[in-house]
Design a protein around this motif. Structure first.
Motif, PDB file in Angstrom:
ATOM      1  N   ASN A  11      34.011  99.482 108.468  1.00  0.00           N
ATOM      2  CA  ASN A  11      35.373  98.958 108.618  1.00  0.00           C
ATOM      3  C   ASN A  11      35.424  97.440 108.658  1.00  0.00           C
ATOM      4  O   ASN A  11      36.362  96.817 108.158  1.00  0.00           O
ATOM      5  N   LYS A  12      34.412  96.827 109.283  1.00  0.00           N
ATOM      6  CA  LYS A  12      34.449  95.369 109.470  1.00  0.00           C
ATOM      7  C   LYS A  12      33.755  94.595 108.338  1.00  0.00           C
ATOM      8  O   LYS A  12      33.836  93.367 108.302  1.00  0.00           O
ATOM      9  N   VAL A  13      33.067  95.324 107.479  1.00  0.00           N
ATOM     10  CA  VAL A  13      32.407  94.650 106.358  1.00  0.00           C
ATOM     11  C   VAL A  13      33.463  94.027 105.455  1.00  0.00           C
ATOM     12  O   VAL A  13      34.475  94.655 105.137  1.00  0.00           O
ATOM     13  N   LYS A  14      33.245  92.783 105.046  1.00  0.00           N
ATOM     14  CA  LYS A  14      34.287  92.042 104.334  1.00  0.00           C
ATOM     15  C   LYS A  14      34.125  92.042 102.823  1.00  0.00           C
ATOM     16  O   LYS A  14      35.105  91.928 102.091  1.00  0.00           O
ATOM     17  N   GLU A  15      32.900  92.126 102.327  1.00  0.00           N
ATOM     18  CA  GLU A  15      32.678  91.986 100.890  1.00  0.00           C
ATOM     19  C   GLU A  15      31.727  93.073 100.384  1.00  0.00           C
ATOM     20  O   GLU A  15      30.853  93.533 101.111  1.00  0.00           O
ATOM     21  N   LYS A  48      25.554  83.026  91.391  1.00  0.00           N
ATOM     22  CA  LYS A  48      25.557  82.320  92.668  1.00  0.00           C
ATOM     23  C   LYS A  48      26.076  83.192  93.801  1.00  0.00           C
ATOM     24  O   LYS A  48      25.603  83.126  94.931  1.00  0.00           O
ATOM     25  N   GLU A  49      27.055  84.056  93.498  1.00  0.00           N
ATOM     26  CA  GLU A  49      27.666  84.869  94.551  1.00  0.00           C
ATOM     27  C   GLU A  49      26.672  85.850  95.184  1.00  0.00           C
ATOM     28  O   GLU A  49      26.833  86.247  96.347  1.00  0.00           O
ATOM     29  N   LEU A  50      25.635  86.245  94.439  1.00  0.00           N
ATOM     30  CA  LEU A  50      24.628  87.140  95.008  1.00  0.00           C
ATOM     31  C   LEU A  50      23.919  86.485  96.186  1.00  0.00           C
ATOM     32  O   LEU A  50      23.552  87.156  97.162  1.00  0.00           O
ATOM     33  N   LEU A  51      23.717  85.178  96.112  1.00  0.00           N
ATOM     34  CA  LEU A  51      23.027  84.430  97.165  1.00  0.00           C
ATOM     35  C   LEU A  51      23.978  84.063  98.303  1.00  0.00           C
ATOM     36  O   LEU A  51      23.525  83.700  99.391  1.00  0.00           O
ATOM     37  N   GLU A  52      25.286  84.155  98.052  1.00  0.00           N
ATOM     38  CA  GLU A  52      26.259  83.808  99.092  1.00  0.00           C
ATOM     39  C   GLU A  52      26.564  84.979 100.016  1.00  0.00           C
ATOM     40  O   GLU A  52      27.040  84.788 101.135  1.00  0.00           O
ATOM     41  N   LEU A  53      26.277  86.210  99.580  1.00  0.00           N
ATOM     42  CA  LEU A  53      26.617  87.394 100.363  1.00  0.00           C
ATOM     43  C   LEU A  53      25.511  87.824 101.317  1.00  0.00           C
ATOM     44  O   LEU A  53      25.704  88.703 102.143  1.00  0.00           O
ATOM     45  N   VAL A  54      24.325  87.222 101.169  1.00  0.00           N
ATOM     46  CA  VAL A  54      23.243  87.395 102.133  1.00  0.00           C
ATOM     47  C   VAL A  54      22.580  86.031 102.314  1.00  0.00           C
ATOM     48  O   VAL A  54      22.554  85.219 101.384  1.00  0.00           O
ATOM     49  N   PRO A  98      21.777  92.817 112.626  1.00  0.00           N
ATOM     50  CA  PRO A  98      22.457  94.048 112.192  1.00  0.00           C
ATOM     51  C   PRO A  98      23.748  94.326 112.948  1.00  0.00           C
ATOM     52  O   PRO A  98      24.741  94.771 112.346  1.00  0.00           O
ATOM     53  N   LEU A  99      23.788  94.086 114.267  1.00  0.00           N
ATOM     54  CA  LEU A  99      25.000  94.361 115.042  1.00  0.00           C
ATOM     55  C   LEU A  99      26.138  93.432 114.660  1.00  0.00           C
ATOM     56  O   LEU A  99      27.302  93.854 114.590  1.00  0.00           O
ATOM     57  N   ASP A 100      25.827  92.160 114.388  1.00  0.00           N
ATOM     58  CA  ASP A 100      26.871  91.219 113.985  1.00  0.00           C
ATOM     59  C   ASP A 100      27.490  91.619 112.652  1.00  0.00           C
ATOM     60  O   ASP A 100      28.691  91.432 112.426  1.00  0.00           O
ATOM     61  N   VAL A 101      26.678  92.143 111.766  1.00  0.00           N
ATOM     62  CA  VAL A 101      27.202  92.586 110.468  1.00  0.00           C
ATOM     63  C   VAL A 101      28.199  93.718 110.663  1.00  0.00           C
ATOM     64  O   VAL A 101      29.285  93.731 110.059  1.00  0.00           O
ATOM     65  N   LEU A 102      27.863  94.677 111.540  1.00  0.00           N
ATOM     66  CA  LEU A 102      28.711  95.844 111.743  1.00  0.00           C
ATOM     67  C   LEU A 102      29.953  95.537 112.584  1.00  0.00           C
ATOM     68  O   LEU A 102      31.056  95.993 112.275  1.00  0.00           O
ATOM     69  N   LYS A 103      29.791  94.750 113.647  1.00  0.00           N
ATOM     70  CA  LYS A 103      30.901  94.503 114.584  1.00  0.00           C
ATOM     71  C   LYS A 103      31.817  93.374 114.148  1.00  0.00           C
ATOM     72  O   LYS A 103      33.019  93.405 114.413  1.00  0.00           O
ATOM     73  N   ASN A 104      31.235  92.353 113.504  1.00  0.00           N
ATOM     74  CA  ASN A 104      32.022  91.154 113.186  1.00  0.00           C
ATOM     75  C   ASN A 104      32.126  90.869 111.689  1.00  0.00           C
ATOM     76  O   ASN A 104      32.757  89.883 111.298  1.00  0.00           O
ATOM     77  N   GLY A 105      31.504  91.700 110.870  1.00  0.00           N
ATOM     78  CA  GLY A 105      31.539  91.449 109.432  1.00  0.00           C
ATOM     79  C   GLY A 105      30.751  90.226 109.024  1.00  0.00           C
ATOM     80  O   GLY A 105      31.030  89.598 107.992  1.00  0.00           O
ATOM     81  N   SER A 106      29.733  89.871 109.828  1.00  0.00           N
ATOM     82  CA  SER A 106      28.932  88.678 109.537  1.00  0.00           C
ATOM     83  C   SER A 106      28.084  88.887 108.286  1.00  0.00           C
ATOM     84  O   SER A 106      27.794  90.020 107.884  1.00  0.00           O
TER      85      SER A 106
END
Length: 463
Positions: free
Chosen positions: A390-394, A338-344, A72-80
């Motif tokens: 802010n850091k979320v990319k997609e 396919k993109e649904l499986l690429e975003l998680v 969860p922290l990587d998603v918020l801080k780095n947009g992972s």
């Protein structure tokens, strides 16, 4: 010699009569079976259909698998990309309460309410209801989708909320008090003590082909969510039974209030279920396809932003029906874009585990086994005004959990069906085969005997 010939002639007559009786019994037997089925399939007190309709004949379970966020922290801080781990099943007994407010009308319909209840079954669960899971914060996802982002940021800050939260399985499923909205929230809150309906269905007394077909749901003969005549149709039954004498090529239609629409199921093949032959019907792969591939789904696409101008396959936006920004799909985005499986990360769609099917006995139309599998998702994406995004990319359609509602014929009910119906069919078939076989053998042998006697008689006269 003449006496012997008479015996053979009598034998041939008896054999012919036996064959004829066997052949006559075929339509007579079919008629007897048909009349029995038509009588027992009607929804009225005293019939087999009524007993199974008023209360589920076999235990119905809902199994839940929740997606636990590992980073969860990587998603918020780095947009992972979120890394997910499936947890479950957590199993509950459902549909154990009989239909309520059952009322029969003179126009051969019946109305009822379907009560909801869930009892945790620890012996067939992977863990306890108190297990902790890190999941999407549905309140944050809700205000992201429904409110101005500056207002949403203020509410998130004041409550110190985040995009993800860690709660017990019980809280996530059935409810907890959310600190931001100051209200009870849960994926299935409220559930216990609520009702689905009222339903009004045809009893089949005047027309057996309409038995269990829904006339209206929630006082509506058509839905009002999709603003389209086709998508707003309420087609078929609720899936628990269908009209008797199924034909393999004809699809089955049923309405599901869980997804606020009607769907069809197509014949897949025959199965053996406790000695009973059933037809397996499955949802077509294009059920949740994008309108590009399935034009019939155009009217189900109500949010161009969520579905990339209706190009994303595999999800159904039910906000108009449920009042919350929820997207329904098959588990693990089976048959989705396919993109649904690429975003998680962490999803592995498998048709055997994630498809919905119905196993229906073709003579009676009773559903004897089923598995209804659905996934609940919400969307979030990048935002300048919401700091935690802010850091979320997609834009991400995030899977919260998936469920498998399932039931299967038990031994007692299987024995009852076989004794009440199939034993009669088997007996009739045995009698038919015996009469035709014995009659044919007797007829052939007697005719041969007549020919032999006649030939010997002719030779003796010549001599």
């Amino acid at each position: 010699m003449n006496r012997l010939k008479c015996c053979f002639i009598a034998g041939s007559v008896i054999g012919a009569v036996a064959c004829a009786l066997g052949l006559i019994l075929i339509p007579v037997g079919d008629s007897l079976v048909g009349n029995t089925v038509r009588k027992e399939a009607v929804l009225e007190e005293g019939t087999t259909a009524y007993e199974n309709w008023i209360s589920a004949g076999a235990p119905v379970y809902r199994q839940f698998w929740l997606f636990d966020v590992q980073n969860p922290l990587d998603v918020l801080k780095n947009g992972s990309i979120p890394e997910l781990q499936q947890r479950g099943p957590y199993t509950y007994r459902t549909r154990y309460i009989p239909k309520e407010n059952v009322t029969f009308y003179q126009n051969h319909t019946a109305s009822f309410m379907l009560p909801s209840g869930a009892i945790f079954e620890p012996s067939i669960s992977a863990g306890a209801e108190e297990d902790m899971v890190t999941s999407l914060n549905i309140a944050v996802a809700g205000v992201y989708n429904l409110l101005n982002h500056k207002v949403a940021e203020m509410m998130i800050n004041m409550s110190n909320s985040s995009l993800f939260q860690t709660r017990t399985v019980k809280e996530l499923l059935w409810g907890y008090r959310d600190p931001m909205l100051k209200a009870q929230l849960g994926v299935f809150y409220p559930y216990n003590g609520t009702y689905d309906g009222p339903y009004n269905v045809f009893t089949g007394k005047d027309d057996i082909s309409k038995v269990s077909t829904i006339d209206s749901w929630n006082h509506m003969q058509t839905l009002s969510y999709w603003n389209d005549t086709y998508c707003d149709m309420i087609n078929g039954t609720d899936g628990s039974s269908f009209s008797p004498f199924l034909k393999k090529k004809a699809p089955l239609y049923f309405f599901s209030s869980d997804i606020c629409r009607s769907v069809s199921a197509e014949f897949e093949g025959s199965q053996d279920l406790k000695g009973i032959t059933v037809y397996r019907y499955m949802l077509p792969e294009n059920t949740f396809a994008s309108p590009i591939d399935n034009p019939d789904n155009r009217c189900y696409c109500v949010n161009n932003e969520t579905t990339r101008n209706c190009s994303v396959a595999g999800v159904l936006d039910v906000k108009a029906c449920k009042g919350a920004p929820v997207l329904i799909s098959l588990p693990h985005f089976l048959h989705g874009s396919k993109e649904l499986l690429e975003l998680v990360h962490g999803l592995n769609p498998n048709p055997e585990e994630h498809s919905t099917y119905l196993d229906v006995e073709p003579i009676t139309g009773f559903t004897l086994r089923f598995a209804k599998r659905l996934q609940v998702n919400m969307m979030y994406g990048p935002s300048r005004d919401i700091k935690i995004l802010n850091k979320v990319k997609e834009d991400t359609i995030f899977p919260i959990l998936w469920l498998n509602e399932t039931a299967a014929l038990d031994d007692e009910t299987a024995d009852m069906i076989k004794a009440a119906l199939f034993s009669r069919i088997d007996t009739l078939e045995a009698v038919q085969i015996a009469l035709i076989s014995a009659g044919a053998v007797l007829l052939v042998l007697s005719l041969i005997g007549v020919c032999v006697v006649s030939r010997r008689s002719s030779l003796s006269h010549v001599a």
